[in-house]
Write a protein that holds these residues in place. Structure first.
Motif, PDB file in Angstrom:
ATOM      1  N   SER A 525       0.837  -1.199   0.000  1.00  0.00           N
ATOM      2  CA  SER A 525       0.000   0.000   0.000  1.00  0.00           C
ATOM      3  C   SER A 525       0.875   1.254   0.000  1.00  0.00           C
ATOM      4  O   SER A 525       2.021   1.233   0.451  1.00  0.00           O
ATOM      5  CB  SER A 525      -0.934   0.015   1.209  1.00  0.00           C
ATOM      6  N   LEU A 526       0.303   2.315  -0.518  1.00  0.00           N
ATOM      7  CA  LEU A 526       0.999   3.592  -0.630  1.00  0.00           C
ATOM      8  C   LEU A 526       0.747   4.450   0.601  1.00  0.00           C
ATOM      9  O   LEU A 526      -0.399   4.672   0.993  1.00  0.00           O
ATOM     10  CB  LEU A 526       0.529   4.326  -1.884  1.00  0.00           C
ATOM     11  N   VAL A 527       1.823   4.925   1.197  1.00  0.00           N
ATOM     12  CA  VAL A 527       1.725   5.874   2.309  1.00  0.00           C
ATOM     13  C   VAL A 527       1.886   7.291   1.770  1.00  0.00           C
ATOM     14  O   VAL A 527       1.083   8.179   2.036  1.00  0.00           O
ATOM     15  CB  VAL A 527       2.768   5.570   3.389  1.00  0.00           C
ATOM     16  N   SER A 528       2.940   7.507   0.993  1.00  0.00           N
ATOM     17  CA  SER A 528       3.157   8.820   0.384  1.00  0.00           C
ATOM     18  C   SER A 528       4.104   8.663  -0.790  1.00  0.00           C
ATOM     19  O   SER A 528       4.899   7.714  -0.844  1.00  0.00           O
ATOM     20  CB  SER A 528       3.749   9.818   1.397  1.00  0.00           C
ATOM     21  N   ALA A 529       3.999   9.598  -1.724  1.00  0.00           N
ATOM     22  CA  ALA A 529       4.874   9.556  -2.891  1.00  0.00           C
ATOM     23  C   ALA A 529       5.238  10.967  -3.309  1.00  0.00           C
ATOM     24  O   ALA A 529       4.351  11.807  -3.521  1.00  0.00           O
ATOM     25  CB  ALA A 529       4.221   8.809  -4.046  1.00  0.00           C
ATOM     26  N   ARG A 533      11.047  10.708  -2.908  1.00  0.00           N
ATOM     27  CA  ARG A 533      10.847   9.886  -1.710  1.00  0.00           C
ATOM     28  C   ARG A 533       9.489   9.215  -1.768  1.00  0.00           C
ATOM     29  O   ARG A 533       8.465   9.872  -1.940  1.00  0.00           O
ATOM     30  CB  ARG A 533      10.955  10.761  -0.457  1.00  0.00           C
ATOM     31  N   VAL A 534       9.503   7.890  -1.634  1.00  0.00           N
ATOM     32  CA  VAL A 534       8.270   7.116  -1.640  1.00  0.00           C
ATOM     33  C   VAL A 534       8.238   6.267  -0.382  1.00  0.00           C
ATOM     34  O   VAL A 534       9.242   5.633  -0.023  1.00  0.00           O
ATOM     35  CB  VAL A 534       8.182   6.219  -2.896  1.00  0.00           C
ATOM     36  N   VAL A 535       7.096   6.243   0.301  1.00  0.00           N
ATOM     37  CA  VAL A 535       6.918   5.410   1.489  1.00  0.00           C
ATOM     38  C   VAL A 535       5.811   4.410   1.197  1.00  0.00           C
ATOM     39  O   VAL A 535       4.707   4.793   0.799  1.00  0.00           O
ATOM     40  CB  VAL A 535       6.569   6.253   2.730  1.00  0.00           C
ATOM     41  N   LEU A 536       6.129   3.121   1.386  1.00  0.00           N
ATOM     42  CA  LEU A 536       5.176   2.053   1.119  1.00  0.00           C
ATOM     43  C   LEU A 536       5.028   1.158   2.344  1.00  0.00           C
ATOM     44  O   LEU A 536       5.989   0.982   3.112  1.00  0.00           O
ATOM     45  CB  LEU A 536       5.640   1.186  -0.062  1.00  0.00           C
ATOM     46  N   GLU A 537       3.834   0.597   2.505  1.00  0.00           N
ATOM     47  CA  GLU A 537       3.632  -0.479   3.471  1.00  0.00           C
ATOM     48  C   GLU A 537       3.827  -1.784   2.703  1.00  0.00           C
ATOM     49  O   GLU A 537       3.037  -2.129   1.814  1.00  0.00           O
ATOM     50  CB  GLU A 537       2.220  -0.422   4.054  1.00  0.00           C
TER      51      GLU A 537
END
Length: 656
Positions: A525-529, A533-537
């Motif tokens: 899942s996407l947390v932020s993009a 910088r990209v944050v994924l679960e």
């Protein structure tokens, strides 16, 4: 008193010498070839002199030009660093004859050790243990296995291992060619090959008043192509009694040749505990930082002070803790150590405690000759930097160093970073099993495997796609605030294709009611993009990916391991396709030999062309059997990376 030093070198060692000079209030003069015009060592010097040209022979190996710069800049001393002219007795004499101070041992000591054949005779006379010398013309099967070695120079050049009689002629010829090219002296000799031996060296420092320090030993056994890549102090194989014997032999060697300054006496340590003299390096060693950390000394500062006539203190310092150094190269271990060149977009090592100096307490030291935004050329050694960890124990140093390498952001040519991390974390290494056969015994395939596994590559590709979409949205004048993958009416997913470490990776994804949907990484899942910088679960954990696009490549750094991608365009130009069966130059270089001819039948693995690049020979072999349908090179020709050297056709005449 020395007032201004010309550093007759480049890159990392030039910066290292200049730092020591600044600490003593001594002015500095840099020299540079044309490719090095904007190099860090040039910017950091007080004044710099140009050496017109690009090749070592016309620049850093030109004694006359170096002395011309020294005179023009008002230098009163010359420090040679290591490599190039650092062990050239004629250059040392020329410096002294010009009225300048030579920051190194006497020319006579350099000359005495300049020939390995003569050096062994001198050491034997001084009761230092030596291996027997074998005449290549008189070698028999009973002498095998053996090592062919160049009498002049070092750095692994002009060395070949011979295990069978039929290998000897080619090994001797190849060693002579490489020795002639690197050192201007084709003389070679043979000596017995010590299997599973360790490469141990002792740091010596001697003043002009008869005092000789021995600062313990360094272990330098992990090597590729007879060149060191991991060094440490002290050696895990050396105890107090053996250390005393090694240091006594090293001191005897230094006294036998009237040595002054910093130098290294190298030995081979056999599995049965016997050791044998290899050579004396009459200069500073690449791996000197591990000794500096453990003994708390500045070896370059000592070189400068000894050159001014200062005596050493009566007692050498005592050792503290353990230090390990790795050499970070622009090369691909999985592709026969192929050297790399081109833009270095990013070079960042986190949490460095000191640069070119011993940390105030245990920590991480960086000695580098490059910076992000620079260029890795083809004319010089491909070493980017040395990273050194100093800690109370060996395992603590290995852990700290591996963490520093894992966290580094290095964007540009392929490097040996992943290999170095795997060595530092390998159980055999941690247990001290580091002889010269280490890479072969553990297996290069395992050690050179990327830190990022297949799952890490997939999720990194998804992060790269999301970052790219975010960058596109940010640049759009109307839709800049919308999330990546958003569509007003969902029909087809977003698609981006990358060329990854093991082939193409296609990323299809879309956002459905705020949720990321991707068959490549189901459940992620996407947390932020954002563009960088990209944050994924992913698999129940929140993972952060730093994404950098540069020069047509996309670099993704994360805890899972670094991954480099090439973005694949949606539409390609058919005119840019390369004919099947083409053999491409893997790097820029000079054609040394062409070992085939047009129309020749060749076997799989047969050498067709030999290139010289970054001071080493590189063989271009046929990937399969076939006929040479095109041959586009000749000896002496310069070729660019990707140039078509030859085209093979199969036995029916079809290319491919």
């Amino acid at each position: 008193m020395i007032s201004r030093v010309l550093v007759a070198n480049r890159g990392e060692i030039a910066r290292r010498v200049m730092r020591a000079c600044r600490g003593l209030g001594i002015g500095t003069v840099a020299v540079h070839s044309d490719p090095d015009t904007d190099a860090p060592h040039v910017r950091e010097a007080d004044v710099a002199g140009r050496l017109p040209g690009a090749t070592p022979a016309e620049t850093y190996l030109s004694a006359g030009r170096l002395l011309d710069v020294a005179r023009a800049a008002g230098a009163d001393a010359v420090h040679p660093g290591y490599g190039f002219l650092s062990e050239n007795a004629e250059f040392a004499r020329a410096v002294i004859d010009a009225g300048l101070t030579w920051i190194g041992p006497p020319p006579e000591a350099i000359a005495a050790m300049g020939s390995k054949i003569e050096a062994k005779k001198l050491m034997a006379a001084a009761d230092v243990p030596v291996l027997p010398e074998l005449d290549p013309a008189r070698v028999t099967g009973a002498d095998l296995p053996l090592l062919v070695k160049a009498s002049a120079g070092g750095g692994g050049r002009g060395m070949r291992i011979v295990r069978t009689p039929d290998e000897l002629p080619g090994a001797v010829a190849g060693a002579r060619r490489e020795a002639e090219s690197a050192f201007g002296d084709p003389t070679v000799f043979c000596e017995p090959l010590l299997e599973n031996a360790r490469h141990i060296e002792v740091q010596v420092v001697a003043d002009a008043h008869g005092r000789v320090w021995t600062l313990g030993e360094r272990e330098c056994s992990i090597q590729r192509r007879h060149q060191k890549i991991v060094e440490e102090a002290p050696s895990p194989a050396v105890g107090p009694e053996l250390r005393a014997a090694l240091c006594e032999a090293a001191a005897s060697a230094a006294r036998a040749i009237g040595y002054t300054g910093a130098g290294t006496v190298e030995f081979m340590l056999a599995p049965d505990g016997r050791f044998f003299f290899l050579e004396v390096n009459t200069r500073l060693q690449v791996e000197h930082p591990v000794t500096e950390c453990v003994y708390g000394v500045d070896l370059v500062r000592l070189q400068l002070e000894i050159a001014e006539g200062a005596p050493l203190p009566e007692a050498a310092p005592e050792p503290r803790g353990h230090a390990i150094e790795v050499r970070l190269y622009a090369e691909d271990p999985a592709r026969d150590w192929r050297p790399g060149s081109g833009p270095l977009h990013t070079f960042e090592v986190p949490d460095v405690d000191a640069e070119f100096a011993v940390p105030a307490s245990h920590g991480l030291r960086l000695d580098s000759g490059v910076e992000g935004g620079g260029e890795i050329g083809v004319h010089y050694d491909p070493m980017l930097a040395k990273l050194i960890a100093w800690a109370p124990t060996r395992r603590a140093a290995a852990r700290r160093l591996a963490a520093g390498l894992r966290g580094a952001r290095i964007h540009g040519p392929a490097t040996n970073r992943d290999l170095l991390v795997r060595i530092l974390e390998e159980p055999g290494f941690l247990d001290g099993g580091t002889d010269t056969g280490y890479l072969d015994r553990v297996g290069l395939a395992a050690l050179a495997a990327p830190l990022a596994g297949e799952d890490a590559v997939r999720v990194s590709a998804l992060a790269a796609a999301l970052a790219g979409a975010a960058a596109d949205r940010a640049a759009a004048p109307v839709l800049g605030g919308l999330p990546p993958g958003w569509r007003n009416v969902r029909s087809q997913p977003q698609r981006r294709t990358f060329e990854g470490p093991s082939g193409q990776v296609t990323v299809d994804y879309y956002l459905h009611r705020g949720e990321l949907v991707s068959e490549l990484c189901p459940g992620t899942s996407l947390v932020s993009a954002a563009p960088g910088r990209v944050v994924l679960e992913h698999e129940g954990l929140r993972e952060t990916f730093a994404v950098t696009a540069a020069g047509g490549a996309v670099y993704v750094d994360s805890r899972l391991g670094p991954v480099a991608f090439q973005a694949v365009p949606r539409f390609t130009d058919p005119s840019g396709r390369i004919a099947p069966g083409s053999l491409l130059a893997p790097m820029p270089g000079t054609v040394l030999r062409v070992e085939t001819e047009l129309g020749a039948q060749v076997a799989a693995g047969q050498t067709l062309v030999v290139l010289e690049a970054m001071k080493m020979e590189h063989r271009i072999a046929a990937p399969s059997a076939g006929t040479v349908a095109e041959l586009n090179v000749a000896a002496g020709r310069q070729v660019e990376s990707g140039a078509v050297l030859a085209v093979l056709a199969d036995t029916e005449g079809t290319t491919g």
